[in-house]
Motif scaffolding. Structure first.
Motif, PDB file in Angstrom:
ATOM      1  N   GLU A 261      30.316  11.548 -23.268  1.00 43.24           N
ATOM      2  CA  GLU A 261      30.100  12.281 -24.427  1.00 43.24           C
ATOM      3  C   GLU A 261      28.436  12.986 -24.181  1.00 43.24           C
ATOM      4  N   VAL A 262      28.612  14.123 -24.425  1.00 43.25           N
ATOM      5  CA  VAL A 262      27.273  15.035 -24.441  1.00 43.25           C
ATOM      6  C   VAL A 262      26.776  15.719 -25.678  1.00 43.25           C
ATOM      7  N   ASP A 263      25.672  15.678 -25.983  1.00 45.50           N
ATOM      8  CA  ASP A 263      25.080  15.789 -27.410  1.00 45.50           C
ATOM      9  C   ASP A 263      24.063  16.865 -27.140  1.00 45.50           C
ATOM     10  N   TRP A 264      23.937  18.014 -27.934  1.00 50.56           N
ATOM     11  CA  TRP A 264      22.826  19.013 -27.771  1.00 50.56           C
ATOM     12  C   TRP A 264      22.467  19.214 -29.221  1.00 50.56           C
ATOM     13  N   SER A 265      21.039  19.215 -29.163  1.00 44.72           N
ATOM     14  CA  SER A 265      20.428  19.686 -30.564  1.00 44.72           C
ATOM     15  C   SER A 265      20.600  21.290 -30.632  1.00 44.72           C
ATOM     16  N   PRO A 266      20.278  21.683 -31.822  1.00 45.10           N
ATOM     17  CA  PRO A 266      20.385  23.362 -32.164  1.00 45.10           C
ATOM     18  C   PRO A 266      19.524  24.190 -31.149  1.00 45.10           C
ATOM     19  N   GLY A 267      18.211  23.510 -31.145  1.00 45.40           N
ATOM     20  CA  GLY A 267      17.209  23.990 -30.123  1.00 45.40           C
ATOM     21  C   GLY A 267      17.643  24.324 -28.750  1.00 45.40           C
ATOM     22  N   TYR A 269      20.843  24.969 -27.788  1.00 47.64           N
ATOM     23  CA  TYR A 269      21.519  25.834 -27.481  1.00 47.64           C
ATOM     24  C   TYR A 269      21.007  27.108 -27.659  1.00 47.64           C
ATOM     25  N   ARG A 270      19.850  27.241 -28.230  1.00 50.10           N
ATOM     26  CA  ARG A 270      18.815  28.293 -28.336  1.00 50.10           C
ATOM     27  C   ARG A 270      18.325  28.682 -26.653  1.00 50.10           C
ATOM     28  N   VAL A 271      17.730  27.660 -26.292  1.00 51.90           N
ATOM     29  CA  VAL A 271      16.979  27.971 -25.107  1.00 51.90           C
ATOM     30  C   VAL A 271      18.113  28.273 -24.171  1.00 51.90           C
ATOM     31  N   TYR A 272      19.528  27.772 -23.989  1.00 50.91           N
ATOM     32  CA  TYR A 272      20.502  28.381 -23.047  1.00 50.91           C
ATOM     33  C   TYR A 272      21.352  29.484 -23.672  1.00 50.91           C
ATOM     34  N   GLU A 273      20.776  29.969 -24.734  1.00 53.81           N
ATOM     35  CA  GLU A 273      21.360  31.210 -25.301  1.00 53.81           C
ATOM     36  C   GLU A 273      22.987  30.979 -25.322  1.00 53.81           C
ATOM     37  N   ARG A 274      23.262  30.063 -25.790  1.00 48.33           N
ATOM     38  CA  ARG A 274      24.830  29.493 -25.949  1.00 48.33           C
ATOM     39  C   ARG A 274      25.148  29.171 -27.554  1.00 48.33           C
ATOM     40  N   ASP A 275      26.590  29.630 -27.724  1.00 47.90           N
ATOM     41  CA  ASP A 275      27.049  29.748 -29.062  1.00 47.90           C
ATOM     42  C   ASP A 275      27.338  27.968 -29.233  1.00 47.90           C
ATOM     43  N   PRO A 276      26.596  27.383 -30.257  1.00 50.45           N
ATOM     44  CA  PRO A 276      27.100  26.109 -30.576  1.00 50.45           C
ATOM     45  C   PRO A 276      28.523  25.743 -30.696  1.00 50.45           C
ATOM     46  N   ALA A 277      29.351  26.683 -31.286  1.00 49.43           N
ATOM     47  CA  ALA A 277      30.871  26.524 -31.437  1.00 49.43           C
ATOM     48  C   ALA A 277      31.522  26.193 -29.826  1.00 49.43           C
TER      49      ALA A 277
END
Length: 623
Positions: A261-267, A269-277
């Protein structure tokens, strides 16, 4: 005499004294005291227990007998305060009968003590409860046996105040509810439970309130352990975490190597410019983003990580057609053999810092190449100043504060470099103001200045806004940084917009000037040595209240130092300008002060920062 007098048995002596005290109390007691309070007080005094425990015992006894607690308390008072011709013998029997439940320690005393010792070392809101059963085995209540030291309930009670009380007394609205049912099922089958989110209503007189809670329940010994969270508190923590991520341009991630399992914070996703969905990027895709020239750095970091070291690595990636500089700090939870089971880390986008550093490096090279051409060197120096230390042309507004900055470069182009300022809101909502001066001149001093300024900005957002702590970090950075510049001076201040309090510290720097109503003074300096002189310098802190309309002036020594004048003589025209600005009731005092300050030392750079606390009234809004 028939023989030596035999000493009285200690217990007999105690009951004789108790009987005498009982008689005295009977003669002087007041009938106006409530029966419950008197009964609890007497029980507590005669058994050396807490009054709260005596209250709980009386209420529990009344509930067991189905009687009114006041009526029962009155009988206890009558029994314990009643006078009898039998004296101490009758009192002995009464005390033994009435107080036996309080005097008999629970058989789970050692277990409760161990549970409390465990909770004392665990963070969070935890409670351990033991069921109180009726004669038929039915659970009729729960007793708090151990409580985490961090727990503070909605009524302001702490753990030590709750231990020994019954649940029905502390949290009556939980009786018979879903949490109560989960406890019973957990005790019956030994399986953990989770309840919530559910609404909870506090009926405490000191702080009635409604909230939403979730409870995790696990069996432990003869009872249950509860771990609970208030979702309003959790939401505030999540908001603060999100704000820190946005301000610091960073994010965190966790990789569970056991479950995958991998868990990312919202920040992140912003660093990698990726849609959290879309979820986190797969590991193999992340590796392909790294710039090829930086792959050896990643390989070395992976090798160090395999040996149990913490990773602190800055490398480049290609995202969205652009190259970003990322700083990664990662560590792991490892098994008994040292193999990582879960990796967690923080990744920060430091592109702006690295880009500035690269620009500084290029400009320094150009300055060396054109050192014989004064005009070219001066032009590059101006470019350097604009990149590293942009000066606002107009006053800037911060929370309840208006700030103006003036930068005066030295006449000699080769002497550019060391002065800097900072004025921005910190991560905790306060405002951090700073001004400093690096020893020496030239590009090396400018590079050191840029390092200190960027470090202060990052620390104020992500680490602390306390002036003394910030100076301590800058001192270690300069001492260990190997910038080629030995020392620097600085003043750092923390302003609280709500109260006007200003806490400040200094490192070998001139103190700020404080103007109020046409009168200007130098603030008394707390202790503090120059930056970079010793590895573990200590910095004192001073405080002053900035009233609405007051003006604060921070400056570097180029403002007051002259070859032909003392420091006091150089400071006099500056103070005169501040006093004159207030006397004339300027409509724009911050801008006017900056514009009217006397010319600085032509042999040294000068930086000046003026800050004025804005009044709440519209008439005082001009700055």
């Amino acid at each position: 005499m028939d023989g030596p007098e035999q000493p009285m048995e200690p217990s007999q002596n105690y009951f004789d004294r108790l009987a005498d005290l009982d008689a005295r109390l009977g003669r002087v007691r007041g009938d106006h005291a409530p029966a419950l309070e008197r009964a609890a007080g007497i029980l507590a005094g005669r058994t050396s227990c807490r009054i709260a425990e005596a209250h709980a015992y009386l209420r529990g006894l009344a509930a067991d007998q189905g009687r009114d607690v006041s009526e029962l308390a009155a009988e206890v008072v009558a029994a314990l305060e009643g006078r009898s011709e039998e004296g101490p013998e009758r009192l002995r029997a009464t005390v033994a009968s009435a107080l036996r439940p309080l005097r008999q320690p629970p058989q789970t005393g050692d277990w409760a003590r161990i549970a409390q010792q465990v909770l004392d070392g665990v963070a969070g809101n935890h409670t351990v409860l033991m069921p109180v059963r009726a004669e038929d085995g039915r659970i009729e209540d729960y007793l708090f046996m151990a409580v985490g030291p961090e727990l503070v309930d909605i009524s302001g009670r702490r753990g030590s105040e709750i231990v020994g009380l019954r649940l029905s007394e502390v949290y009556p609205t939980l009786v018979g509810g879903p949490v109560w049912d989960a406890w019973e099922r957990c005790l019956a089958d030994g399986m953990p439970r989770q309840v919530g989110p559910i609404p909870y209503v506090s009926v405490a007189a000191r702080a009635p309130a409604e909230m939403t809670i979730s409870v995790q329940i696990r069996p432990v010994g003869p009872g249950v352990i509860n771990s609970w969270v208030r979702h309003d508190v959790q939401s505030r923590l999540e908001e603060r975490s999100a704000q820190t991520e946005r301000l610091g341009n960073l994010g965190w991630g966790e990789w569970d190597l056991v479950t995958g399992e991998v868990d990312w914070s919202p920040g992140l996703y912003r660093v990698y410019e990726r849609d959290p969905a879309s979820g986190p990027l797969p590991r193999d895709v992340l590796d392909t983003l790294t710039v090829e020239e930086d792959m050896p750095l990643r390989a070395q970091a992976a090798e160090d990580f395999s040996r149990g070291k913490t990773i602190d690595l800055t490398y480049r990636v290609r995202i969205g057609g652009r190259v970003k500089h990322l700083r990664m700090v990662a560590d792991a939870v490892r098994d008994a053999e040292g193999r990582p089971a879960k990796i967690f880390g923080v990744i920060q986008d430091v592109t702006a810092r690295e880009t500035t550093r690269a620009k500084l490096s290029r400009i320094e090279q150009e300055l060396r190449e054109h050192q014989r051409n004064l005009e070219a060197e001066h032009r590059l120096a101006v470019t350097l100043q604009q990149i590293v230390l942009p000066i606002p042309t107009e006053p800037i507004d911060l929370p309840r504060l208006r700030v103006a900055v003036r930068y005066l470069p030295a006449v000699q182009a080769e002497r550019v470099g060391g002065d800097w300022y900072h004025a921005a809101q910190a991560g905790d909502g306060s405002v951090v103001l700073a001004i400093g001066d690096v020893a020496g001149h030239g590009v090396r001093a400018a590079a050191c200045m840029a390092q200190l300024r960027h470090a202060l900005a990052a620390l104020a957002v992500t680490t602390t806004s306390e002036p003394a702590e910030l100076l301590g970090h800058l001192n270690r950075l300069l001492y260990m940084g190997g910038t080629g510049t030995s020392t620097a001076t600085a003043v750092v201040a923390r302003y609280l917009p709500e109260t006007g309090e200003l806490r400040w510290a200094q490192a070998g720097h001139p103190p700020p000037l404080h103007s109020r109503g046409g009168h200007t003074i130098e603030l008394d300096r707390p202790d503090g040595s120059v930056l970079g002189a010793v590895p573990a310098a200590a910095y004192g802190t001073a405080a002053v209240t900035i009233a609405p309309g007051d003006l604060l002036l921070l400056y570097t020594d180029g403002m007051v130092e002259r070859r032909d004048k003392t420091l006091r003589e150089g400071l006099a025209p500056v103070i005169e300008t501040l006093d004159r600005t207030f006397t004339r009731r300027s409509r724009h005092p911050v801008a006017d002060v900056i514009a009217q300050l006397p010319d600085a030392n032509p042999e040294d750079d000068t930086c000046v920062l003026a800050a004025r606390r804005l009044p709440l009234s519209p008439e005082g809004a001009n700055g």
